[in-house]
Structure formats: C-alpha cells, structure tokens
Enzyme design. Sequence first.
Site, mmCIF file in Angstrom:
data_model
loop_
_atom_site.group_PDB
_atom_site.id
_atom_site.type_symbol
_atom_site.label_atom_id
_atom_site.label_comp_id
_atom_site.label_asym_id
_atom_site.label_seq_id
_atom_site.Cartn_x
_atom_site.Cartn_y
_atom_site.Cartn_z
ATOM 1 N N HIS A 202 47.362 52.105 42.894
ATOM 2 C CA HIS A 202 44.763 52.789 42.369
ATOM 3 C C HIS A 202 44.683 53.063 43.623
ATOM 4 O O HIS A 202 43.636 53.595 43.861
ATOM 5 C CB HIS A 202 44.691 52.306 41.920
ATOM 6 C CG HIS A 202 43.512 51.767 41.699
ATOM 7 N ND1 HIS A 202 42.151 50.772 41.997
ATOM 8 C CD2 HIS A 202 44.136 49.640 41.978
ATOM 9 C CE1 HIS A 202 41.907 49.568 42.299
ATOM 10 N NE2 HIS A 202 43.316 48.616 41.945
ATOM 11 N N CYS A 323 27.431 40.896 42.583
ATOM 12 C CA CYS A 323 26.560 40.679 41.829
ATOM 13 C C CYS A 323 26.158 40.426 40.957
ATOM 14 O O CYS A 323 26.664 40.603 40.317
ATOM 15 C CB CYS A 323 25.649 42.173 42.563
ATOM 16 S SG CYS A 323 23.997 42.064 41.354
HETATM 17 N N1 PLP Z 1 43.896 42.767 46.841
HETATM 18 C C1 PLP Z 1 42.709 43.813 47.938
HETATM 19 C C2 PLP Z 1 43.155 43.699 49.251
HETATM 20 C C3 PLP Z 1 42.694 44.454 47.739
HETATM 21 O O1 PLP Z 1 41.928 45.472 48.125
HETATM 22 C C4 PLP Z 1 42.128 44.416 45.409
HETATM 23 C C5 PLP Z 1 41.606 45.678 44.926
HETATM 24 O O2 PLP Z 1 40.347 45.889 45.307
HETATM 25 C C6 PLP Z 1 42.695 43.931 45.291
HETATM 26 C C7 PLP Z 1 44.351 43.006 45.999
HETATM 27 C C8 PLP Z 1 43.331 44.023 43.545
HETATM 28 O O3 PLP Z 1 44.320 44.659 42.886
HETATM 29 P P1 PLP Z 1 43.945 45.554 41.994
HETATM 30 O O4 PLP Z 1 42.576 46.075 41.555
HETATM 31 O O5 PLP Z 1 45.199 46.112 41.585
HETATM 32 O O6 PLP Z 1 44.052 44.132 40.919
#
Ligand code: PLP
Length: 381
Positions: A202, A323
């Site tokens: 996503h 937060c």
């Molecule tokens: N790792 C990083 C660097 C992210 O930016 C994110 C999402 O914010 C995730 C892991 C987690 O991914 P997911 O939302 O697909 O679980």
Amino acid sequence: MADYRYYLDYAASAPLRPEVGVAMAAVAARAGNPSSLHGSGRVARAALEGAREQVAAAVGALPAEVVFTSGGTEADNIAVLGGVSSAWAREAGRTRLVTTSVEHPAVAEAATTLADRTRVVGVDDAGRLDEGEWMDALDGSVAVASAMWANNETGVIFDVASLAEAAHRAGAWAHSDGVQALGHVPVSFADSGLDLLSLSAHKVGGPVGVGALVVRRGLEPAPVMYGGGQERKLRSGTVSVALAVGFAAAAELAVAELAAEASRIGGLRERVVAAISGIEGARVNGEGTSPAICNATFAGLRADDLLLMLDAAGVDCSTGSACTAGVHRPSEVLLAMGRSEADASASVRFSFGWATTDDDVEALVGALPDAVGRARAAYAW
Ligand code: PLP
C-alpha cells in the site's frame, strides 16, 4: 475544512492505482482457494503464482523466494523473530539480534520482546548509521542483523548491501525493511546480498493488507503463527489472490516507472525543501534521502498544531511521533538523531508518490508560512 485534499502522506499509505483496481477486480469475484485441487482452485493458484512471479521480477528475486504476508508488519516480525528462533540459529547457538535506533515499530517493537538479546546501533545527526558500531556489534552470537532500507520518517537511505556484507562476515542473516524503498529507490534482492527483505503493497499504490517477505532460497525462518502451512510453512492462512494480484500490479508499475518518477518526485521534493528553507527556524532532517520523503523541524511549535493548520488548508501530512491518549510524544527517530525533545516534537513529514501533482506541492508551499506562524502563535499562547 477544505473540500479538495492535497494528499502529501504517501509514506503512510498511497492511493490505489486505477490499473491495480482493474487487475484485482478481474480475480476478486472468482471462487477458489489456491490450495484446492479442483479446477477453480487451480485457476486461483495460477493467478497467485503469476503474482508471485511479477513481484519477484520487480525486486530481483526468484519467485520461490517471495512469501506473501498481510503486509510489512508481518514480514518484519517473521524476519526478526522467526530468524532468531529458527532451527539454524538454535543449532548454531546464535541468539541475538542487531538492529538500528531508527527502525519502524514493526522491527523495533518486535526487538523489544528479545530484551537483552538485542543490540541497537545508533545514527548520527543526519540519520546515517554508525557503520563502525554496526561492525562492532556483529559476532558469532548474532542470528539476524536488521537495518531498514529507507527510513519511513526521514527518508534516509542506508547502504544495505554493505551492511549485509558485514552481517555475512559474522555469519549472521541480513534483513532489511524495504517498505519505503520499493518504487522510490532501486531495489534488487539479488544484488543487495540480503537474506530477508520486507515489502508492503500500500505504499506504492497497491491494496492495504498485503506484502511479502522475500526469503533467500534455502533459508528457513521459524513461523510466528501456525496453521495450514501455506507460503513455505512460513505464513499460514489462505492467501488472498486478489490482494496478491493487486500487489504484483502495483510493484510492477512502480518499478517500471521508477527512474522517471524518482526524478519527477525529486523535483517536487526540491520545491518543498526550498520553501522550508525560506522559513525562519525551519530545517530539513536527514541527508541522503529518498525523493519521496521530506521531514522538517519548525522550531517553536507543536507538530500536531501545524498538522491541523495544514489540514484546515486541505493539506494532508503527518508527524512521525505517536500520540497516545492525548499525550504528545516526540519522534523516536529524531531523538535517535540527537534532536532535543522540543525539536523532535516540532517535526512534520511530507511524502510524495505516483499521483502527487505540482498543484499538491504548490498548495503546501502556499499554506506553509501562514500555518507555521499560526502554529507557533498557538504554542506560545
Ligand atoms: N515498515 C515501514 C518502514 C513502514 O513505513 C511501514 C508502514 O508504515 C511498515 C513497515 C508496516 O507496513 P504495513 O502497513 O504493510 O504493515
């Protein structure tokens, strides 16, 4: 509130690409579990394996190395916890994890469950990893060394190939969270030398709820949950064919367009950086960043106030800090970079992606000085 949204929060989640919706719709309504042996099951299996091949091709991996997960969080957890508790680690007497002070909570929180078996390597004030400390932390007791590819708050890129090489010299598995790297910087699993790579759909215009852990052939991390043994026994549960197909379509498009988009989006980022430099007491955080993320501190305000002022102008952005129950918390990443609590609480992230337009950025640039002024006034009051 403004009707039109100028969306500058791609690092949180990107809008679904229309081509992805079309690809998903083509398979979503079909019956069939990819593990079933009948005709409908075989059709679902064929679509799933097609998606696996597409994801593998997009990231320079072999199809057999792609393990579909529910997203980046699950991929990170399997890599870190499953690596440390793998049969290989147990037999080799390797019990420890080495990671960094700026990881996403999907790695950082997983690491806390290992308590004193984790060593956390720091970064400098530009967000660059202390490579000497990284080498120093690696020895024969380490099972997994995990360092993210592109930081989700600052966009700072780590030299993953050299970190992986150091991990291998100590005999450890090398993992990287590549969630914010995919589609924004060139990602080749094979060239990186990594053993484990986490991805999420996503952030690149794919659907929420699907990602992958790329696992080098022959390695067997332990599963972190149990069930029907799907996905190399590593991630039990029926795989959603529609989500996998959507992920594959998004990854393929993002990688095909990477060179052109990195330059277009890099130009948009430069425009934002220039606007920030014109504001007194403002500074951009991080050096050597992804073109898709710009994190800045605006001294003398609270990030949440600035976010709300920009929100009222129709601009969506985010703070890195959590937060919880009304308590404002400074960004852990910026604290790790040596910022004061006040500065780490006064920082905002703008992030860009496939549908970001000049208009989105001009809306931000136009609204920013006034929004900063009003957020500072609110804080002083
Ligand atoms: N790792 C990083 C660097 C992210 O930016 C994110 C999402 O914010 C995730 C892991 C987690 O991914 P997911 O939302 O697909 O679980």
